[in-house]
Design a protein around this motif. Structure first.
Motif, PDB file in Angstrom:
ATOM      1  N   SER A 186       0.830  -1.209   0.000  1.00 24.16           N
ATOM      2  CA  SER A 186       0.000   0.000   0.000  1.00 24.16           C
ATOM      3  C   SER A 186       0.862   1.255   0.000  1.00 24.16           C
ATOM      4  CB  SER A 186      -0.935  -0.012   1.221  1.00 24.16           C
ATOM      5  OG  SER A 186      -1.811   1.095   1.197  1.00 24.16           O
ATOM      6  N   LEU A 187       1.944   1.235   0.769  1.00 23.64           N
ATOM      7  CA  LEU A 187       2.862   2.374   0.796  1.00 23.64           C
ATOM      8  C   LEU A 187       3.527   2.573  -0.564  1.00 23.64           C
ATOM      9  CD1 LEU A 187       4.438   4.591   2.275  1.00 23.64           C
ATOM     10  CD2 LEU A 187       6.062   2.829   3.013  1.00 23.64           C
ATOM     11  N   ILE A 188       3.945   1.484  -1.197  1.00 25.57           N
ATOM     12  CA  ILE A 188       4.569   1.594  -2.523  1.00 25.57           C
ATOM     13  C   ILE A 188       3.597   2.220  -3.517  1.00 25.57           C
ATOM     14  CG2 ILE A 188       5.426   0.245  -4.487  1.00 25.57           C
ATOM     15  CD1 ILE A 188       6.544  -1.756  -2.414  1.00 25.57           C
ATOM     16  N   LYS A 189       2.364   1.764  -3.499  1.00 25.74           N
ATOM     17  CA  LYS A 189       1.358   2.347  -4.390  1.00 25.74           C
ATOM     18  C   LYS A 189       1.185   3.846  -4.125  1.00 25.74           C
ATOM     19  CE  LYS A 189      -1.797  -1.396  -5.663  1.00 25.74           C
ATOM     20  NZ  LYS A 189      -3.219  -1.781  -5.713  1.00 25.74           N
ATOM     21  N   LEU A 190       1.116   4.206  -2.875  1.00 22.01           N
ATOM     22  CA  LEU A 190       0.934   5.614  -2.523  1.00 22.01           C
ATOM     23  C   LEU A 190       2.078   6.477  -3.045  1.00 22.01           C
ATOM     24  CD1 LEU A 190      -0.373   5.160   1.130  1.00 22.01           C
ATOM     25  CD2 LEU A 190      -1.635   6.261  -0.725  1.00 22.01           C
ATOM     26  N   LEU A 191       3.308   5.983  -2.917  1.00 19.81           N
ATOM     27  CA  LEU A 191       4.465   6.748  -3.388  1.00 19.81           C
ATOM     28  C   LEU A 191       4.468   6.868  -4.911  1.00 19.81           C
ATOM     29  CD1 LEU A 191       7.261   5.352  -1.030  1.00 19.81           C
ATOM     30  CD2 LEU A 191       5.965   7.490  -0.805  1.00 19.81           C
ATOM     31  N   VAL A 192       4.115   5.789  -5.597  1.00 24.66           N
ATOM     32  CA  VAL A 192       4.041   5.833  -7.061  1.00 24.66           C
ATOM     33  C   VAL A 192       2.966   6.811  -7.507  1.00 24.66           C
ATOM     34  CG1 VAL A 192       3.466   4.492  -9.126  1.00 24.66           C
ATOM     35  CG2 VAL A 192       4.949   3.509  -7.376  1.00 24.66           C
ATOM     36  N   PHE A 193       1.800   6.746  -6.881  1.00 26.10           N
ATOM     37  CA  PHE A 193       0.711   7.635  -7.261  1.00 26.10           C
ATOM     38  C   PHE A 193       1.042   9.093  -6.933  1.00 26.10           C
ATOM     39  CE2 PHE A 193      -2.404   3.908  -6.434  1.00 26.10           C
ATOM     40  CZ  PHE A 193      -2.070   3.358  -7.661  1.00 26.10           C
ATOM     41  N   ALA A 194       1.689   9.315  -5.789  1.00 27.70           N
ATOM     42  CA  ALA A 194       2.045  10.689  -5.398  1.00 27.70           C
ATOM     43  C   ALA A 194       2.987  11.323  -6.408  1.00 27.70           C
ATOM     44  CB  ALA A 194       2.678  10.688  -4.006  1.00 27.70           C
ATOM     45  N   SER A 195       4.019  10.584  -6.810  1.00 27.99           N
ATOM     46  CA  SER A 195       4.970  11.130  -7.779  1.00 27.99           C
ATOM     47  C   SER A 195       4.306  11.333  -9.133  1.00 27.99           C
ATOM     48  CB  SER A 195       6.178  10.195  -7.913  1.00 27.99           C
ATOM     49  OG  SER A 195       5.773   8.892  -8.290  1.00 27.99           O
ATOM     50  N   THR A 196       3.433  10.419  -9.530  1.00 30.00           N
ATOM     51  CA  THR A 196       2.753  10.543 -10.819  1.00 30.00           C
ATOM     52  C   THR A 196       1.867  11.776 -10.864  1.00 30.00           C
ATOM     53  OG1 THR A 196       2.739   8.135 -11.124  1.00 30.00           O
ATOM     54  CG2 THR A 196       1.169   9.415 -12.428  1.00 30.00           C
ATOM     55  N   VAL A 197       1.027  11.948  -9.849  1.00 36.10           N
ATOM     56  CA  VAL A 197       0.118  13.099  -9.812  1.00 36.10           C
ATOM     57  C   VAL A 197       0.897  14.404  -9.814  1.00 36.10           C
ATOM     58  CG1 VAL A 197      -1.552  14.324  -8.364  1.00 36.10           C
ATOM     59  CG2 VAL A 197      -1.765  11.857  -8.698  1.00 36.10           C
ATOM     60  N   THR A 198       1.942  14.481  -9.008  1.00 35.93           N
ATOM     61  CA  THR A 198       2.712  15.724  -8.911  1.00 35.93           C
ATOM     62  C   THR A 198       3.420  16.055 -10.211  1.00 35.93           C
ATOM     63  OG1 THR A 198       3.082  15.251  -6.567  1.00 35.93           O
ATOM     64  CG2 THR A 198       4.462  16.944  -7.575  1.00 35.93           C
ATOM     65  N   LEU A 199       4.087  15.087 -10.800  1.00 33.21           N
ATOM     66  CA  LEU A 199       4.848  15.341 -12.023  1.00 33.21           C
ATOM     67  C   LEU A 199       3.927  15.669 -13.196  1.00 33.21           C
ATOM     68  CD1 LEU A 199       7.574  12.569 -11.684  1.00 33.21           C
ATOM     69  CD2 LEU A 199       7.862  15.032 -11.338  1.00 33.21           C
ATOM     70  N   VAL A 200       2.811  14.980 -13.302  1.00 36.14           N
ATOM     71  CA  VAL A 200       1.850  15.291 -14.365  1.00 36.14           C
ATOM     72  C   VAL A 200       1.304  16.707 -14.186  1.00 36.14           C
ATOM     73  CG1 VAL A 200      -0.455  14.739 -15.259  1.00 36.14           C
ATOM     74  CG2 VAL A 200       1.189  12.915 -14.862  1.00 36.14           C
ATOM     75  N   ALA A 201       0.996  17.075 -12.951  1.00 40.51           N
ATOM     76  CA  ALA A 201       0.483  18.412 -12.682  1.00 40.51           C
ATOM     77  C   ALA A 201       1.511  19.490 -13.044  1.00 40.51           C
ATOM     78  CB  ALA A 201       0.093  18.540 -11.208  1.00 40.51           C
TER      79      ALA A 201
END
Length: 251
Positions: free
Chosen positions: A195-210
């Protein structure tokens, strides 16, 4: 031609996000981070997101328990409810829904702020002053997202967990002690790590795309609005796509 153009745009976005990640990683590796900017972004991006993420997770946890509690109780399997809910929350609902909330609130905010700076030429002014936009704009937001997304998820997770118990108590009269006792039936330590790995992947994806969409903003206020819409939409689609990719990898 439309399909070809869409595919070209997708690959261009992936390339831009990858290049931005490489640049930021190189600067972070050399400890080129401004603590004041980081702390400010942690407060803006993380703390302000906790209430809405917890509220969303509360509704989802209660709804999930409502659907499952009576069905399991009628089959004499009500003790499977806590473990099933916690397993579903950790593997899917908690990281995915927290990321979706993050995309809608944080991703939109990042794109709007950087997009406004772009169309008003403030980013060009930073370069004129020999200030690296990645150091000033991207890295604090990226690190803040990576730090605060798991924190937001913890609060949201507890909200969803206790909302699920409350609904189970209302539906089948399950006590809190019983709910807690049988929560670990199907869950092990790896589920928390995954769950933590998913959260980190999603966090970086959302931020970089934004950030990428913010840098690409053109055409004044209307252009910024289009960039925000595209940023949130793309982030949500990528969250679900990455979730599908990560499931067989992690489990």
């Amino acid at each position: 031609m439309t399909l070809i153009r869409q595919l070209t745009d997708i690959f261009a976005l992936i390339g831009a996000v990858a290049l931005l990640l490489v640049r930021c990683s190189a600067r972070i590796a050399t400890l080129r981070v401004n603590p004041a900017l980081l702390i400010r972004q942690m407060a803006l991006l993380g703390v302000d997101t906790i209430p809405i993420a917890a509220l969303v997770q509360s509704f989802v946890g209660a709804s999930l328990s409502y659907v499952m509690a009576r069905e399991l109780a009628e089959r004499g399997a009500q003790l499977l409810l806590p473990g099933s809910i916690l397993l579903i929350e950790l593997r899917e609902l908690l990281p995915v829904l927290t990321a979706v909330v993050f995309a809608g609130k944080v991703g939109a905010s990042i794109t709007a702020e950087i997009g406004a700076m772009r169309v008003t030429e403030q980013i060009d002014a930073l370069r004129t002053l020999h200030v690296d936009p990645d150091w000033y704009l991207t890295i604090p937001r990226l690190l803040a997202a990576l730090i605060m997304m798991p924190v937001v998820a913890v609060f949201a997770g507890y909200a969803g967990y206790y909302s699920a118990w409350f609904m189970a108590k209302a539906q089948i009269g399950m006590s809190l002690s019983t709910f807690v006792q049988y929560s670990g039936l199907f869950v092990d330590v790896w589920d928390y790590y995954a769950s933590l790995i998913k959260l980190l992947v999603f966090a970086s994806t959302v931020t970089l795309v934004a950030v990428v969409y913010g840098y690409r903003s053109t055409g004044g206020a209307a252009g910024v609005g289009r960039a925000v819409t595209a940023s949130v939409t793309t982030s949500i689609v990528l969250i679900f796509a990455l979730d599908l990719i990560l499931l067989p990898v992690l489990f």
